[in-house]
Scaffold this motif. Structure first.
Motif, PDB file in Angstrom:
ATOM      1  N   TRP A  29      -5.184   5.621  -5.434  1.00  0.00           N
ATOM      2  CA  TRP A  29      -4.189   4.409  -5.374  1.00  0.00           C
ATOM      3  C   TRP A  29      -3.063   4.668  -6.405  1.00  0.00           C
ATOM      4  O   TRP A  29      -2.260   4.182  -6.277  1.00  0.00           O
ATOM      5  CB  TRP A  29      -4.916   3.021  -5.228  1.00  0.00           C
ATOM      6  N   LYS A  82       1.012  -1.017  -0.104  1.00  0.00           N
ATOM      7  CA  LYS A  82      -0.101  -0.087  -0.052  1.00  0.00           C
ATOM      8  C   LYS A  82       0.744   1.034   0.057  1.00  0.00           C
ATOM      9  O   LYS A  82       1.819   1.309  -0.798  1.00  0.00           O
ATOM     10  CB  LYS A  82      -1.060  -0.141   1.308  1.00  0.00           C
ATOM     11  N   TYR A 129      -3.705  -2.025  -1.621  1.00  0.00           N
ATOM     12  CA  TYR A 129      -4.475  -1.046  -1.822  1.00  0.00           C
ATOM     13  C   TYR A 129      -4.710  -0.764  -3.438  1.00  0.00           C
ATOM     14  O   TYR A 129      -5.802  -0.366  -3.885  1.00  0.00           O
ATOM     15  CB  TYR A 129      -3.965   0.284  -1.602  1.00  0.00           C
TER      16      TYR A 129
END
Length: 482
Positions: A401, A157, A387
């Motif tokens: 993202w 992420k 993510y």
């Protein structure tokens, strides 16, 4: 491998542990992990979060048939509230309670590995989770290594760190402030002074942690758990120093101290807890789109914007901010690893974990985005998986993202990536020095005291507490690892 070379990069003291057993077989999810009904394996996954969902049974009925069809697995979750996490975790680790997958982070990972809590994944990743191994770049797997072995799956992420100045754009515009031109504390001071004079209140909200991010951004703390010990992330000489005495940091703290004295920073900063109350200006770690999706909404700002003011760095600590590890006593580690691969690569599974029950908590739009039906889902998305396979919210103009991924691709890795100090010979000295740091950190990083005067006091007390012994041990280990 440096972060810029990777094809797709993205971001304690622990009580005694025994070997932890887990992984059982079951046809349906439940609270036990030692059931056998055919070939379906039930995995118990313990995480921290808001609470157990009220509609947990409905969620299981949705996700488990899909998991069963895909990989022959059912999942049984336990979501421990943040306030209960430390106590619950002590019970888990001290009693040898059964689990299969456990959330951990940089404050616990090293110690738990050293006590044998987690399974060595090094030799089974390529065979049992090749997509996962490929998804997460080499630098990040390197950051997970302890003595050359991998014991956890990092959450793919915002695993790099960038700090932002976050603004209420309406207030900045009111005073003619060009926020995009402000990328240092030197630039920041006159802008916030203008707001202070116009509004009559402190525009820069600080909690008691203050600007301690300056330390974590620029220095790698070597896994020692002492912020007053580290190596600058780009120091090719790998010299162990006290980061609190760094001239660049002190110069920024000089300005923060000036702002505190002039009432630009809230006077209760050294004791204030972070909160969701309105803030005209604050700092945060993340990405610029978080101003629209998170920081603005949570702080009551209609038009929130953020501007980066630090380098983007990846370190052991940033990668280890969210980890899922498999119990060393797991009976079906291959299935547990296969499940973690699915969490990180399958959008449907990822959305159910991140958003909740389809039809109750969210629904898909015609263009495959997500419309949230409520805000009741209490699981913490950052603890789960990548993510980058979470579906975009219908309310977002751009996919945030994508920005996170771009930041991570450009991140500079710490020169000490993959290094962990063995602290066994200096635990007493570390404990004493941590006490010194804890005593002064809020006053130091909020600007409540003159940093250059206070750092002299900190220096003397650290010396008396054994800091030189720690530094010598750390430098010896760093030099041996070169």
């Amino acid at each position: 491998m440096k972060a810029k070379q990777a094809t797709a990069l993205v971001l304690a003291s622990v009580m005694g542990l025994g070997l932890l057993a887990g992984c059982g077989d079951s046809k349906k999810g439940g609270s036990e992990t030692a059931k056998n009904d055919g070939d379906v394996v039930t995995l118990k996954w313990i995480q921290v979060g808001g609470s157990m969902p009220d509609n947990y049974d409905a969620w299981l009925k949705q996700i488990n048939p899909y998991l069963e069809e895909k990989i022959g697995v059912n999942i049984d979750m336990e979501i421990v509230p943040w306030a209960d996490w430390d106590n619950r975790r002590s019970v888990i680790t001290n009693s040898g309670e059964d689990f299969d997958i456990l959330f951990t982070d940089q404050t616990r990972y090293n110690a738990e590995v050293n006590t044998g809590a987690f399974l060595d994944l090094t030799d089974i990743l390529d065979e049992n989770a090749p997509e996962l191994k490929k998804l997460i770049p080499e630098d990040y797997w390197e950051a997970m290594e302890i003595d050359g072995k991998i014991y956890g799956v990092p959450t793919y992420k915002d695993s790099s760190v960038t700090q932002y100045f976050v603004w209420d754009k309406a207030v900045a515009d009111k005073y003619g402030i060009d926020i995009n031109s402000i990328k240092s504390y030197e630039d920041l001071y006159p802008a916030l002074k203008k707001i202070k004079e116009g509004e009559g209140t402190a525009p820069y909200y600080m909690s008691k942690s203050g600007a301690d991010f300056l330390n974590t951004v620029y220095f790698d703390q070597l896994g020692a758990g002492l912020p007053a010990l580290g190596i600058r992330y780009d120091d090719e000489t790998k010299t162990v120093v006290n980061p609190l005495e760094d001239e660049e940091m002190l110069a920024q703290l000089d300005i923060i101290h000036k702002m505190y004295k002039e009432g630009i920073i809230n006077g209760d900063a050294p004791t204030a807890d972070d909160s969701s109350k309105y803030k005209t200006f604050f700092t945060a770690q993340g990405w610029s789109q978080a101003a629209k999706t998170t920081w603005g909404p949570s702080n009551g700002i209609d038009d929130c914007e953020a501007v980066a003011f630090t380098d983007t760095i990846v370190s052991n600590a940033s990668v280890r901010g969210s980890i899922n590890a498999i119990s060393s006593g797991c009976k079906h580690p291959e299935k547990a690893l296969e499940f973690l691969q699915l969490v990180n690569t399958d959008t449907k599974v990822r959305d159910w974990l991140y958003y909740g029950v389809e039809g109750e908590n969210f629904e898909y739009t015609d263009d495959k985005k997500v419309s949230k039906l409520n805000t009741d889902w209490p699981m913490a998305g950052y603890t789960q998986g990548s993510y980058f396979d979470v579906s975009q919210l219908a309310t977002e103009e751009v996919n945030q993202w994508d920005e996170v991924k771009e930041l991570n691709e450009k991140a500079t890795p710490s020169i000490m990536l993959g290094f962990d100090m063995d602290t066994s010979n200096v635990e007493t000295e570390l404990a004493n020095c941590r006490s010194v740091y804890e005593k002064y950190k809020s006053e130091f990083f909020t600007g409540a005291q003159d940093p250059r005067e206070l750092v002299k006091t900190i220096h003397d007390e650290l010396e008396a507490a054994g800091w030189d012994t720690i530094r010598e041990e750390a430098q010896k280990q760093v030099d041996a690892a070169k």
